[in-house]
Scaffold this motif. Structure first.
Motif, PDB file in Angstrom:
ATOM      1  N   PRO A   1      40.772  48.869  34.303  1.00  0.00           N
ATOM      2  CA  PRO A   1      40.308  47.698  33.552  1.00  0.00           C
ATOM      3  C   PRO A   1      41.031  46.434  33.996  1.00  0.00           C
ATOM      4  O   PRO A   1      42.202  46.479  34.384  1.00  0.00           O
ATOM      5  CB  PRO A   1      40.661  48.060  32.105  1.00  0.00           C
ATOM      6  CG  PRO A   1      41.834  48.991  32.234  1.00  0.00           C
ATOM      7  CD  PRO A   1      41.608  49.779  33.498  1.00  0.00           C
ATOM      8  N   ARG A   2      40.337  45.308  33.927  1.00  0.00           N
ATOM      9  CA  ARG A   2      40.919  44.019  34.298  1.00  0.00           C
ATOM     10  C   ARG A   2      40.363  42.932  33.386  1.00  0.00           C
ATOM     11  O   ARG A   2      39.180  42.955  33.032  1.00  0.00           O
ATOM     12  CB  ARG A   2      40.621  43.689  35.766  1.00  0.00           C
ATOM     13  CG  ARG A   2      41.258  44.697  36.723  1.00  0.00           C
ATOM     14  CD  ARG A   2      40.756  44.581  38.129  1.00  0.00           C
ATOM     15  NE  ARG A   2      41.236  45.707  38.940  1.00  0.00           N
ATOM     16  CZ  ARG A   2      40.934  45.888  40.215  1.00  0.00           C
ATOM     17  NH1 ARG A   2      40.164  45.020  40.851  1.00  0.00           N
ATOM     18  NH2 ARG A   2      41.416  46.936  40.866  1.00  0.00           N
ATOM     19  N   ALA A   3      41.228  41.998  32.998  1.00  0.00           N
ATOM     20  CA  ALA A   3      40.801  40.936  32.089  1.00  0.00           C
ATOM     21  C   ALA A   3      41.680  39.706  32.284  1.00  0.00           C
ATOM     22  O   ALA A   3      42.844  39.809  32.672  1.00  0.00           O
ATOM     23  CB  ALA A   3      40.868  41.407  30.634  1.00  0.00           C
ATOM     24  N   ALA A   4      41.106  38.531  31.991  1.00  0.00           N
ATOM     25  CA  ALA A   4      41.850  37.276  32.093  1.00  0.00           C
ATOM     26  C   ALA A   4      41.279  36.269  31.105  1.00  0.00           C
ATOM     27  O   ALA A   4      40.062  36.211  30.886  1.00  0.00           O
ATOM     28  CB  ALA A   4      41.792  36.715  33.508  1.00  0.00           C
TER      29      ALA A   4
ATOM     30  N   VAL B   1      46.158  33.647  31.503  1.00  0.00           N
ATOM     31  CA  VAL B   1      46.888  34.908  31.450  1.00  0.00           C
ATOM     32  C   VAL B   1      45.934  36.003  31.913  1.00  0.00           C
ATOM     33  O   VAL B   1      44.721  35.926  31.680  1.00  0.00           O
ATOM     34  CB  VAL B   1      47.436  35.232  30.045  1.00  0.00           C
ATOM     35  CG1 VAL B   1      48.541  34.267  29.654  1.00  0.00           C
ATOM     36  CG2 VAL B   1      46.317  35.219  29.010  1.00  0.00           C
ATOM     37  N   GLY B   2      46.474  37.009  32.583  1.00  0.00           N
ATOM     38  CA  GLY B   2      45.604  38.057  33.089  1.00  0.00           C
ATOM     39  C   GLY B   2      46.305  39.392  33.184  1.00  0.00           C
ATOM     40  O   GLY B   2      47.538  39.473  33.244  1.00  0.00           O
ATOM     41  N   TYR B   3      45.489  40.445  33.178  1.00  0.00           N
ATOM     42  CA  TYR B   3      45.991  41.823  33.337  1.00  0.00           C
ATOM     43  C   TYR B   3      45.026  42.585  34.233  1.00  0.00           C
ATOM     44  O   TYR B   3      43.805  42.410  34.167  1.00  0.00           O
ATOM     45  CB  TYR B   3      46.103  42.536  31.995  1.00  0.00           C
ATOM     46  CG  TYR B   3      46.198  44.047  32.167  1.00  0.00           C
ATOM     47  CD1 TYR B   3      47.398  44.653  32.533  1.00  0.00           C
ATOM     48  CD2 TYR B   3      45.069  44.861  32.023  1.00  0.00           C
ATOM     49  CE1 TYR B   3      47.480  46.018  32.736  1.00  0.00           C
ATOM     50  CE2 TYR B   3      45.146  46.230  32.222  1.00  0.00           C
ATOM     51  CZ  TYR B   3      46.348  46.803  32.578  1.00  0.00           C
ATOM     52  OH  TYR B   3      46.428  48.156  32.797  1.00  0.00           O
ATOM     53  N   GLY B   4      45.584  43.468  35.057  1.00  0.00           N
ATOM     54  CA  GLY B   4      44.743  44.337  35.865  1.00  0.00           C
ATOM     55  C   GLY B   4      45.481  45.604  36.255  1.00  0.00           C
ATOM     56  O   GLY B   4      46.690  45.580  36.484  1.00  0.00           O
TER      57      GLY B   4
ATOM     58  N   ALA C   1      31.977  43.205  36.823  1.00  0.00           N
ATOM     59  CA  ALA C   1      32.727  42.019  36.432  1.00  0.00           C
ATOM     60  C   ALA C   1      31.820  41.077  35.647  1.00  0.00           C
ATOM     61  O   ALA C   1      30.621  40.967  35.934  1.00  0.00           O
ATOM     62  CB  ALA C   1      33.286  41.308  37.664  1.00  0.00           C
ATOM     63  N   ASN C   2      32.402  40.401  34.653  1.00  0.00           N
ATOM     64  CA  ASN C   2      31.622  39.499  33.813  1.00  0.00           C
ATOM     65  C   ASN C   2      32.499  38.327  33.395  1.00  0.00           C
ATOM     66  O   ASN C   2      33.725  38.423  33.362  1.00  0.00           O
ATOM     67  CB  ASN C   2      31.094  40.235  32.581  1.00  0.00           C
ATOM     68  CG  ASN C   2      29.924  39.498  31.945  1.00  0.00           C
ATOM     69  OD1 ASN C   2      29.478  38.474  32.444  1.00  0.00           O
ATOM     70  ND2 ASN C   2      29.444  40.020  30.835  1.00  0.00           N
ATOM     71  N   SER C   3      31.852  37.227  33.047  1.00  0.00           N
ATOM     72  CA  SER C   3      32.554  36.042  32.578  1.00  0.00           C
ATOM     73  C   SER C   3      31.856  35.517  31.326  1.00  0.00           C
ATOM     74  O   SER C   3      30.637  35.367  31.305  1.00  0.00           O
ATOM     75  CB  SER C   3      32.567  34.963  33.672  1.00  0.00           C
ATOM     76  OG  SER C   3      33.286  33.832  33.246  1.00  0.00           O
TER      77      SER C   3
END
Length: 361
Positions: free
Chosen positions: A74-77, A90-93, A44-46
């Motif tokens: 994959p996951r992202a926001a 907004v986010g997807y996972g 995970a990264n920001s």
């Protein structure tokens, strides 16, 4: 970056009588004594572009050693904070999960093999959009809309059987399954939150949602847990006591009002035939109306009173917790009453009072 490994040990043996007053057969519905593992690794990264935009992203990997199934998730926001008062996200996972261990060891008597051992992990695409408005440091309003597309759900192989694993309530599974099932959940949540200040806090939450699944006949049905709505009100108050105001007396309460569970109407005539002709106590259902009916809404009150004593080397807490204080008993299932020739609902009481003592070092 992280890695988690869970080892599951199991000893499963299940036999099922074919009818009332008949002895158990020699063969097992399932029989397994072994162990298996689930490996999960994540990255995970920001990345903060500037003072307004933050991008969070990562990858989750799962490996189920029982049947060597693996999944990359994959996951992202993306978060936009134009000012202190407002935040948009907004986010997807992609998420996956294994089932309870007994699901994988149902046996086919004719071939003496495990018919569900190769089931893949159940999966779901999650999409989420949220908005937060801060009135001040203690009071927030939050709105969230979501959509989940479920796939690779275990469903019954036999034609005409609308069973799907997401509706499971029984303590055992007795049928062959495949991963052809689909599902979808979507809804909106609204919350007003007041953080602890002056010794008290509170929250008001409301949800409207829909939960559906697709069985092997290609038809979309309501899921058992499609309650349609839920409203929750919770709050608490703390008092600082003692000579140095170091002890805490706390009272917390929650009220939940939600729609009833869905259920499939019973076929009374078919149930009577099973009972009187075949000596089977099972209820026969109208599978073309799977989960088409809904029980009445229920309201549940939970209450907890605790007292925490701050010691020199440790803290002591004693609490009385009353879950479902009013003893609401929602309908759980149906059974055939052969004396009165009717279907009777079986209630499931959720009342659970408890007293506990805890030491914190």
């Amino acid at each position: 970056v992280g890695v988690t490994y869970s080892e599951y040990f199991f000893d499963l043996r299940m036999r099922k009588s074919e009818a009332l007053n008949e002895p158990l057969p020699e063969h097992y519905l399932y029989e397994a004594d072994s162990h298996t593992g689930l490996l999960t690794a994540y990255l995970a990264n920001s990345w903060k572009w500037n003072r307004y935009f933050t991008f969070n992203f990562g990858l989750n990997v799962q490996y189920f050693s029982l049947n060597k199934d693996k999944n990359f998730e994959p996951r992202a926001a993306l978060q936009w904070e134009p000012n202190w008062k407002n935040t948009f996200s907004v986010g997807y996972g992609l998420h996956s999960k294994m089932e309870k261990m007994d699901v994988y060891f149902v046996k086919d008597i004719a071939t003496d093999r495990f018919v569900n051992k190769d089931l893949k992990l159940s999966k779901a695409h999650h999409l989420l959009a949220s908005y937060i408005h801060r009135f001040n440091d203690q009071l927030n309003f939050r709105a969230e809309a979501y959509y989940q597309r479920l796939f690779d759900l275990p469903i019954a192989v036999e034609a005409g059987d609308t069973y799907c694993i997401i509706n499971r309530v029984d303590y055992y599974v007795d049928r062959a399954l495949n991963n052809d099932g689909k599902g979808r959940n979507y809804g909106i949540d609204l919350s007003l939150e007041r953080y602890m200040q002056g010794g008290w806090y509170g929250m008001l939450n409301g949800s409207l949602y829909k939960a559906e699944f697709q069985a092997n006949d290609g038809v979309w049905y309501n899921s058992r847990y499609d309650r349609t709505f839920a409203v929750k009100v919770l709050g608490g108050k703390e008092w600082m006591l003692g000579k140095r105001k170091q002890n805490v007396l706390s009272v917390n309460a929650k009220f939940t009002l939600q729609g009833g569970l869905r259920y499939t109407p019973a076929d009374l005539e078919a149930t009577k035939e099973l009972y009187f002709n075949n000596h089977l106590p099972d209820v026969a259902y109208q599978l073309d109306k799977t989960f088409s009916e809904q029980h009445d809404p229920i309201g549940v009150v939970d209450l907890t009173v605790s007292y925490k004593i701050a010691g020199k080397h440790c803290d002591h807490t004693i609490a009385v917790e009353a879950l479902n204080l009013t003893g609401v008993a929602p309908p759980h299932s149906e059974t055939y009453n052969y004396r009165k020739d009717r279907m009777d609902k079986i209630d499931a009481s959720l009342s659970f009072p408890s007293i506990y003592y805890r030491i914190s070092f």
